[in-house]
Every structure is written in C-alpha cells, then in structure tokens.
Enzyme design. Sequence first.
Site, PDB file in Angstrom:
ATOM      1  N   LYS A  13      44.996  29.207   2.710  1.00 31.54           N
ATOM      2  CA  LYS A  13      46.021  29.346   1.675  1.00 31.54           C
ATOM      3  C   LYS A  13      46.491  28.003   1.131  1.00 31.54           C
ATOM      4  O   LYS A  13      46.784  27.872  -0.062  1.00 31.54           O
ATOM      5  CB  LYS A  13      47.207  30.146   2.219  1.00 31.54           C
ATOM      6  CG  LYS A  13      46.903  31.599   2.529  1.00 31.54           C
ATOM      7  CD  LYS A  13      48.158  32.328   2.970  1.00 31.54           C
ATOM      8  CE  LYS A  13      47.878  33.803   3.246  1.00 31.54           C
ATOM      9  NZ  LYS A  13      46.983  33.999   4.376  1.00 31.54           N
ATOM     10  N   ARG A  45      36.529  39.422  -2.592  1.00 28.59           N
ATOM     11  CA  ARG A  45      35.780  40.628  -2.228  1.00 28.59           C
ATOM     12  C   ARG A  45      36.314  41.800  -3.036  1.00 28.59           C
ATOM     13  O   ARG A  45      37.272  41.658  -3.803  1.00 28.59           O
ATOM     14  CB  ARG A  45      35.960  40.930  -0.738  1.00 28.59           C
ATOM     15  CG  ARG A  45      37.441  41.005  -0.319  1.00 28.59           C
ATOM     16  CD  ARG A  45      37.611  41.410   1.117  1.00 28.59           C
ATOM     17  NE  ARG A  45      38.967  41.215   1.594  1.00 28.59           N
ATOM     18  CZ  ARG A  45      39.989  42.028   1.374  1.00 28.59           C
ATOM     19  NH1 ARG A  45      39.804  43.123   0.637  1.00 28.59           N
ATOM     20  NH2 ARG A  45      41.193  41.794   1.851  1.00 28.59           N
TER      21      ARG A  45
END
Length: 661
Positions: free
Chosen positions: A116, A297
């Site tokens: 992150k 994804r």
Amino acid sequence: MLKSILIANRGEIACRIIETAQRLGVKTVAVYSQADAEARHVRMADEAYAIGPAPAADSYLRAGRILKTAREAGVEAIHPGYGFMSENADFAEMTADAGMVFIGPPPSAIRAMGLKDRAKQIMSDAGVPVVPGYHGDNQDPAFLKRKAYEIGYPVLIKAVAGGGGKGMRKVDKALHFDDALSAAKREAMAAFGNDAVLIERFVRAPRHIEVQVFGDGHGNVVHLFERDCSLQRRHQKVIEEAPAPGMTEALRHAMGKAACDAARAMGYQGAGTVEFIVDSADGLSENAFFFMEMNTRLQVEHPVTEAVTGLDLVEWQVRVASGEALPLKQEDIALRGHAVEARVYAEDPSNGFLPSTGRILALNLEPQSLPGKATLRVDRGVDPGDAVTPHYDPMIAKVIAHSDTRKEALAALGSVLDRATIAGPKTNTGFLARLVEHPSFVAGDFDTGLIDQALPTLVDDGPIPQTVLTAAIEGLLRREMAAQLNTVDVNAGPWAATDGFQISGERKLTKAFELDGVRFDQTFIVGAEGPIVLDDSARAIEAEKDAKIVEEETGDGVFVLSGGRQWHVAPLHYGAYSETEANDADGTVTVPMHGRVIALTVADGDVVEAGDILFSVEAMKMEHAVVAPFDGKIADLAITSDMQATAGAMALRVVADEGAD
C-alpha cells in the site's frame, strides 16, 4: 483466441470462469484438493486434476504443482480467479516462463500495487488524490506515534501488505496508539509475513466506492463505472451495488479519470479495480475522494458491473490475454439501470458470525416472483448434497438483482433472501434480508459504519416462532408414528400400540425434544387426523406457508427454515443426552469453530481477568478471539499454538481463585 485454460481456483469463481470459457468454446481444466474431489467446479470442467490435501497451503497455493498440472494438461493459459494465486507476481512470472499466458496484469503491476505504501506513492506521482498520512519506510514506534499526532486523531493504522482488514486498527487517542500498533503489526506479520504499516487520517463518514478498469496490450484503458461497497463487516464487503447511490456526473467523471490515470501509470492490462475512500460528510463531491488501493484481479463483486453494462468481464479477460484489443471504447460503454449483489455465507449471525460447516441438504435461491422488470442472477459454487468444509472461504453463492431502478432491485433482492431455502449449515440470509431493507440503506444515507451501528437490529437471535416450532414437532410426530405402525404386530391387538392408546378419553402424551441441542418437553394429543400440539398459538398449518422443513440426511431430526434463519429440531435421545449442560460454571472454555489456533496467549497457572483474550482460532478467512469468562487461573490447557482444533472441544479451564480478594 486462447483454446484452453486451467482455472487455478475453486468455488463459485471457478464455476463462473468455466461458464464463460465453455460459451466461448475454450477447453477448461479444473484443479482440486482432496476436500473438493466432488465439488461443483470439478463436475463442470472438461477435465479435472487433483493437486494435494485439503489445506490451501498444500493444494491451491502450491505454485509448482499447479504449473506442473497445467503442463501435463497441455493448456495455453492459467486463470487465477480471485484470492489464492491471483495477486502473486512470482506465480505470474513462473507461468510466463513456462510458456503459458497468465490471465491477469503484468507482474510489475501486481508488485507495484501489492504494498500500500508504494502504491500510494505511485498514485500520488500520477496525480491521483491519496488520503493524507505517512506512507514511508520508517517503522520506529515512536516515530509512527509522532506522525499520528501530526496527522491528527482519529487515525488508521494499516498494514502495507494484504487486505481484508487484516493489520488494520482505528485509533481515537494517543493513549491507545502503542497497543493498537503492536496488535496491527502482530496481525499483519501472521497474515502476510510483513509487519510494516502506514498511518492515515481516518475519514469520519467514509463511503467505499471503487472503479472497474480494463486495459489491453495496445495501450487502451477504459473504466466501466463505479461500484459502491460501503456495506462492510470487519472490513469485508457484504453488499455491493452499481451505480453508487447519490453519485454525481462530476464525481463519476473525476473518479473514472483518476482510475484510468492510475492504470496507465502502470501499463496495466486486464481487469483491475481502483478503490477509493470518499468522505460523504457533506455529500458526494469531486474534491472528497482519495485512492485507497488497487486490486489487480477480478473482484468478487464484478457481476453488478456486468449487470449494468451488459458485458462479460471474464470474456474481456480472455480476449485481452489472447492479444486482442478491448472490444469497446469509453464512449461506447453505457450504464443500464441498477444492480445490487449480496454474498451468501455459511455462517451464524446470532453467534458472532462464526463459520458454519456441514452438508447442504437443500439449496434454492430462485424467486417465486420479482417486482417490475427485475431480473435475478445466482453465482454459486455448490449444489445440494455438497459440503461446506472449514478449509476455505464459506461463501455459498452470490445473489445479484438488476432492474431499471434501485428501488426495484433492492426489493427483488430482499424478497429472494427472505425466502431462501438453504438447509444444513446456518447462513446469513436473514441478516442480509434485513440489511437490504434497512431504512438508511434504502434511502441511500449510509457509510461503512452502518452495519456496526445497526447490528442489534440486523441480527435476529430471538426464539423460534411457536407456530413454526409446532409445525416441525407435528411433522416429526407423524413420521415417528408412521414408522411405528410399520413395525407393530397387528395380531397383538391395541396393547402393542405406543401412541398413547386408551379405551376412552383424550390420548395425551408428553415427549422430549431438542431445539439446537437444548432439551424441551412438548405435550400433544393424538387425534383422528394425527398428533396435535397443545399450545395457545395459531394453528401450525398457517405457519407452513412461510416456513420450510427439511429432513436430516442422517438421523431423525429436521431443519426448520423461516425468515432466513435456521433451527434444528429432533426427538431427544436419552443415551446421548447429559443433564449437565455446558456453561461457564466450571470455567470450561471450548473451541468455538473448526480451525487453526493462530494465537495462544496463556499457559497453565497464568492469572487472567474476565475479558482477557485466551486464544484465537482462524478458519474460513475469519479470526475469532476467545476470552476469559471470569477472573481466575488457567488450568487443564488442552490446545497448542498452530494446532487444528475441533469445534466444541475443550480448550482449557479458568479456575476461580477462591483466595483472591
């Protein structure tokens, strides 16, 4: 186009991929663990191969074994679905090195978004707004605490790796920062093998709105509008919808542009989701959204995007992976109506949402009727007769309703959930039905805190309706008496009867039953039309309109379904019954669910106080902490860290210290 693919996944996403691939004429190869040998995705695929024991670490996460199977099957590509290997950059590289296509983004994009702190820096450099905070490498606790003070409380501590709320803690005051930081780092290390964290400003009225993006190998990038995923429990999405309620065209344009800019900054290919946190305190504004993370994804909630665009995202994935350009340009993609999705899980909302396992005896999520122009889609990974095991995510199905208006879509979804028939494991359908009907959600006036705030009204843990219980008992009695009649010697006369036969007067009997394992006695009479339970409620036959009764697969009990809840009712068998019911009186603490003991914080002889955490169990992606029932000392410790524990087994005892003040 690709001619054959291996699906390196299981459950509903594997079934979903197989359906599209077979429609396109693409050969499908499934893989399965020992626990999934008879699973639905195995039955659906053109071919299927065993890859290891039940634990995911020994099967679905064995990259070498999956690649070896793919080579043996002669496939051209591997589709990872979501979860498992889907965001594993090393696996993507290994697939390419083996001469096969990885149906997903480039490994570089997966790595860039995998942490992150790095992802936020890339987004900031690309001009995408990020939440104010510290995203650097310095992990010194004193330094992080000082940064939290500079940012201003409340703050969020977030693990830089992974997701799903693991390693995340909200801190309201500096007094609580040290403990929260330790807990977040410990959880992050256990979940991701990386205890690094970042510190961010806490958004007080957060909406979780994400944008679906798609890129190809020809430099094209488009977005497919937004999804609102604000209804969450423990940072896990529960209800998703598209488009986001209250969305303005200005904000949609700004978020769509930012998402595409993010994808272009990485040379992104395939399906991806850019997740934003939106401060809704003053309504939705184009100046109040911040990049949170990017999922490289396909998302669990992708069907709502498919419903409002009329597109098949799995087909797009296959075409892009085959080297084709995106089928449409941005100006050719339009929104159509409203869609909302609910995730149906095998879990018990009245017992802390603990996972529920067992064989599915009945499964019906089809509606009797739908309002207006509403349509329904059900994506599932199981059929009646399949088992929910403790080894994997407990999702049973996703239910997606679509209509011209949000009101009709919500009404359709609520109707289906309220009347769902799922017998065996307990499910969250009743909880979902109440959530879909919650006034704040219906009005579009909500944020990510709604479920926590409204939880007591969403979780119905009240008693079984008496009319429903009556219907179940009378059904059990009719079955029992019919069985007895088949075994009675008719030549022995009335003296062989076991149904309360007498010469005259009312035949009244009392029998013992179990309701979810708790004994109760029920009096009934045997009339001309069969057994009739004596109570003051309305007749049982009236309850049968809304209640469903499903017989046990083995045994003589029944599962009773009503309003999205489930109970188990059975005749009491004295040989298996103990008058000493389990309680806290002797301090016995049992394991709450099948799973792995991921943390054991006590040893024999340790002194604990009521509410202290004793151990934690993880199963089906859920972590459950068990606490001391009262002050005392630990005795008879029967579990160890990292062991596989059985639900209901004794873990330890807390013995009251009688000498204490």
